[in-house]
Motif scaffolding. Structure first.
Motif, short mmCIF file in Angstrom:
data_model
loop_
_atom_site.label_atom_id
_atom_site.label_comp_id
_atom_site.label_asym_id
_atom_site.label_seq_id
_atom_site.Cartn_x
_atom_site.Cartn_y
_atom_site.Cartn_z
N SER A 104 0.83 -1.20 0.00
CA SER A 104 0.00 0.00 0.00
C SER A 104 0.86 1.25 0.00
CB SER A 104 -0.90 0.00 1.24
OG SER A 104 -1.55 1.24 1.39
N ASP A 105 0.49 2.24 -0.79
CA ASP A 105 1.15 3.54 -0.85
C ASP A 105 0.21 4.59 -0.27
OD1 ASP A 105 2.21 6.02 -1.45
OD2 ASP A 105 2.14 5.76 -3.62
N SER A 106 0.55 5.12 0.90
CA SER A 106 -0.33 6.11 1.54
C SER A 106 -0.49 7.37 0.70
CB SER A 106 0.20 6.47 2.93
OG SER A 106 1.55 6.90 2.87
N GLY A 107 0.48 7.65 -0.20
CA GLY A 107 0.37 8.80 -1.07
C GLY A 107 -0.53 8.59 -2.27
N GLY A 108 -0.94 7.35 -2.52
CA GLY A 108 -1.92 7.06 -3.55
C GLY A 108 -1.39 6.99 -4.98
N GLY A 109 -0.09 7.24 -5.20
CA GLY A 109 0.41 7.29 -6.56
C GLY A 109 1.00 6.00 -7.08
N ALA A 110 1.40 5.11 -6.18
CA ALA A 110 2.04 3.86 -6.57
C ALA A 110 1.39 2.71 -5.79
CB ALA A 110 3.54 3.93 -6.29
N GLY A 111 2.03 1.54 -5.86
CA GLY A 111 1.55 0.41 -5.07
C GLY A 111 0.13 -0.01 -5.39
N ILE A 112 -0.53 -0.55 -4.39
CA ILE A 112 -1.86 -1.12 -4.58
C ILE A 112 -2.85 -0.07 -5.08
CG2 ILE A 112 -3.08 -0.83 -2.36
CD1 ILE A 112 -2.57 -4.31 -3.37
N GLN A 113 -2.67 1.18 -4.63
CA GLN A 113 -3.59 2.24 -5.07
C GLN A 113 -3.45 2.50 -6.56
OE1 GLN A 113 -1.83 2.21 -2.29
NE2 GLN A 113 -3.15 2.80 -0.57
N ALA A 114 -2.22 2.57 -7.05
CA ALA A 114 -2.01 2.76 -8.49
C ALA A 114 -2.52 1.56 -9.27
CB ALA A 114 -0.54 3.00 -8.78
N ASP A 115 -2.28 0.36 -8.74
CA ASP A 115 -2.74 -0.85 -9.42
C ASP A 115 -4.24 -0.84 -9.62
OD1 ASP A 115 -0.11 -1.66 -9.24
OD2 ASP A 115 -0.46 -3.16 -7.68
N LEU A 116 -4.98 -0.53 -8.56
CA LEU A 116 -6.43 -0.53 -8.64
C LEU A 116 -6.94 0.49 -9.65
CD1 LEU A 116 -7.24 -0.80 -4.81
CD2 LEU A 116 -7.47 -2.62 -6.52
N LYS A 117 -6.35 1.69 -9.62
CA LYS A 117 -6.76 2.73 -10.56
C LYS A 117 -6.47 2.31 -12.00
CE LYS A 117 -5.66 6.35 -7.18
NZ LYS A 117 -4.73 7.47 -6.88
N ALA A 118 -5.25 1.81 -12.24
CA ALA A 118 -4.86 1.44 -13.60
C ALA A 118 -5.70 0.29 -14.13
CB ALA A 118 -3.38 1.08 -13.64
N MET A 119 -5.96 -0.69 -13.28
CA MET A 119 -6.78 -1.82 -13.72
C MET A 119 -8.19 -1.38 -14.09
SD MET A 119 -5.55 -4.78 -11.04
CE MET A 119 -4.04 -5.72 -11.33
N GLU A 120 -8.80 -0.58 -13.23
CA GLU A 120 -10.16 -0.11 -13.51
C GLU A 120 -10.17 0.77 -14.76
OE1 GLU A 120 -13.05 -0.75 -12.07
OE2 GLU A 120 -12.53 -1.74 -10.18
N ALA A 121 -9.15 1.62 -14.93
CA ALA A 121 -9.08 2.48 -16.11
C ALA A 121 -8.91 1.68 -17.39
CB ALA A 121 -7.93 3.47 -15.97
N ASN A 122 -8.40 0.45 -17.27
CA ASN A 122 -8.22 -0.41 -18.43
C ASN A 122 -9.31 -1.46 -18.57
OD1 ASN A 122 -5.43 -0.13 -20.06
ND2 ASN A 122 -5.18 0.66 -17.99
N GLY A 123 -10.44 -1.23 -17.91
CA GLY A 123 -11.64 -1.98 -18.22
C GLY A 123 -11.90 -3.25 -17.45
N VAL A 124 -11.26 -3.45 -16.28
CA VAL A 124 -11.54 -4.64 -15.49
C VAL A 124 -11.97 -4.24 -14.08
CG1 VAL A 124 -9.85 -5.99 -16.79
CG2 VAL A 124 -9.16 -4.90 -14.65
N PHE A 125 -12.52 -5.19 -13.36
CA PHE A 125 -12.84 -4.98 -11.94
C PHE A 125 -11.64 -5.43 -11.13
CE2 PHE A 125 -14.39 -6.35 -7.80
CZ PHE A 125 -15.12 -5.23 -7.40
N ALA A 126 -11.15 -4.54 -10.26
CA ALA A 126 -9.90 -4.80 -9.55
C ALA A 126 -10.13 -5.20 -8.11
CB ALA A 126 -9.01 -3.56 -9.60
N THR A 127 -9.47 -6.28 -7.69
CA THR A 127 -9.47 -6.71 -6.29
C THR A 127 -8.03 -6.66 -5.79
OG1 THR A 127 -9.17 -9.04 -6.90
CG2 THR A 127 -11.45 -8.24 -6.68
N SER A 128 -7.84 -6.79 -4.46
CA SER A 128 -6.49 -6.58 -3.94
C SER A 128 -6.17 -7.44 -2.73
CB SER A 128 -6.30 -5.11 -3.56
OG SER A 128 -7.18 -4.74 -2.51
N VAL A 129 -4.88 -7.71 -2.59
CA VAL A 129 -4.29 -8.33 -1.41
C VAL A 129 -3.11 -7.45 -1.01
CG1 VAL A 129 -2.93 -10.29 -0.57
CG2 VAL A 129 -5.00 -10.69 -1.94
N ILE A 130 -3.13 -6.93 0.21
CA ILE A 130 -2.08 -6.04 0.68
C ILE A 130 -0.99 -6.85 1.39
CG2 ILE A 130 -1.52 -4.11 2.20
CD1 ILE A 130 -4.32 -3.02 1.68
N THR A 131 0.24 -6.69 0.91
CA THR A 131 1.37 -7.44 1.46
C THR A 131 2.19 -6.63 2.45
OG1 THR A 131 2.77 -6.72 -0.37
CG2 THR A 131 1.60 -8.83 -0.62
#
Length: 277
Positions: free
Chosen positions: A15-42
């Motif tokens: 997780s990136d508390s700043g929201g620009g990288a990590g799980i937050q970036a992953d979720l945004k990029a996945m949704e922006a590319n047309g899929v439903f995004a789920t997550s596991v935080i390591t």
């Protein structure tokens, strides 16, 4: 499953508390590319655009429980990994990949932040290389990560091709070496290698310091495109075009490297008019 239901993607990352990288970036990029995004935080990090200040891995039992919760309930079409932090977490994730048949698998071998903070324990590099890479559908190292995995210097496009070929020998189906850090080039070039052919994927280099999270964003976009049924070259080309647009429209937020704009293709932000008094 109805044709109208989006494919489901899973990101396993920090997780990136700043929201620009990590799980937050992953979720945004996945949704922006047309899929439903789920997550596991390591891992949980305390970071912003300037630096990663602290990081704490998540307990293995909780990581396992998160994966089980998602994999047992969602029809996963793709899985992407990012920050895995320790050798134990890598082994935990690799075991789950095989147990739940989590493929296609996009492995982004996250190792170090832009500010120099180690996001992967040095002793875990061999585990990443020997345990997780052989399971991957594609791995997406940048120049530093490719060099670190192979104990070599990767500075030129020829070096990238050599690194891709050697990394392929560790067992992934394909290798994408990202050349965003190549010096003195007009284009940002990446090299995709599938064991027989090299594909050079090029885009104009964007002159901006606001590139926080580009690696996470690129790998997640590739994952989303694979989930939508694209071939590997098509997925990389589509993701490259997307991440280039996200960088071109990056957000100058914070005092360091601002984040890419994951939803640049939507209507631009406009401040609401002040109500008349």
């Amino acid at each position: 499953m109805s044709d109208s239901v989006k494919p489901v993607a899973l990101t396993i990352a920090g997780s990136d508390s700043g929201g620009g990288a990590g799980i937050q970036a992953d979720l945004k990029a996945m949704e922006a590319n047309g899929v439903f995004a789920t997550s596991v935080i390591t891992a949980i990090t305390a970071q912003n655009t300037r630096a990663v200040n602290q990081a704490q891995p998540v307990d293995l039992d909780l990581i396992t429980a998160q994966i089980e919760a998602v994999a047992s309930d969602f029809p996963l079409a793709v899985v992407k990994t990012g920050m895995l932090a320790t050798a134990d977490i890598i082994e935990c994730v690799a075991e789950a990949v095989e147990r739940y048949d989590l493929y296609p698998l996009v492995v982004d071998p996250v190792m170090i932040s832009k500010s120099g903070y180690e996001l992967l324990a040095p002793e875990a590099v061999a585990t990443l290389r020997d345990v997780l890479l052989p399971l991957a559908t594609v791995i997406t190292p940048n120049l530093h990560e490719a060099g670190h995995l192979l104990d070599m210097t990767v500075r030129t496009e020829t070096d990238m091709r050599d690194a891709a070929r050697v990394l392929f020998e560790f067992g992934p189906d394909a290798v994408l070496v990202k050349g965003g850090h190549l010096a003195a080039t007009d284009d940002a070039v990446d090299i995709l290698y599938d064991g027989s052919d090299y594909h050079a994927v090029r885009a104009p280099r964007i002159d901006t310091p606001h590139t926080h999270g580009t690696g996470c964003t690129y790998a997640s976009a590739i994952a989303a495109q694979l989930a939508r049924g694209r071939s590997m070259p098509q997925a990389v080309e589509q993701a490259k075009a997307y991440v280039t647009g996200a960088i071109e429209h990056a957000l100058p937020l914070g005092g360091g490297h601002g984040p890419t704009n994951h939803f640049f293709h939507l209507a631009p932000f406009e401040a609401a008019e002040t109500p008349a008094t």
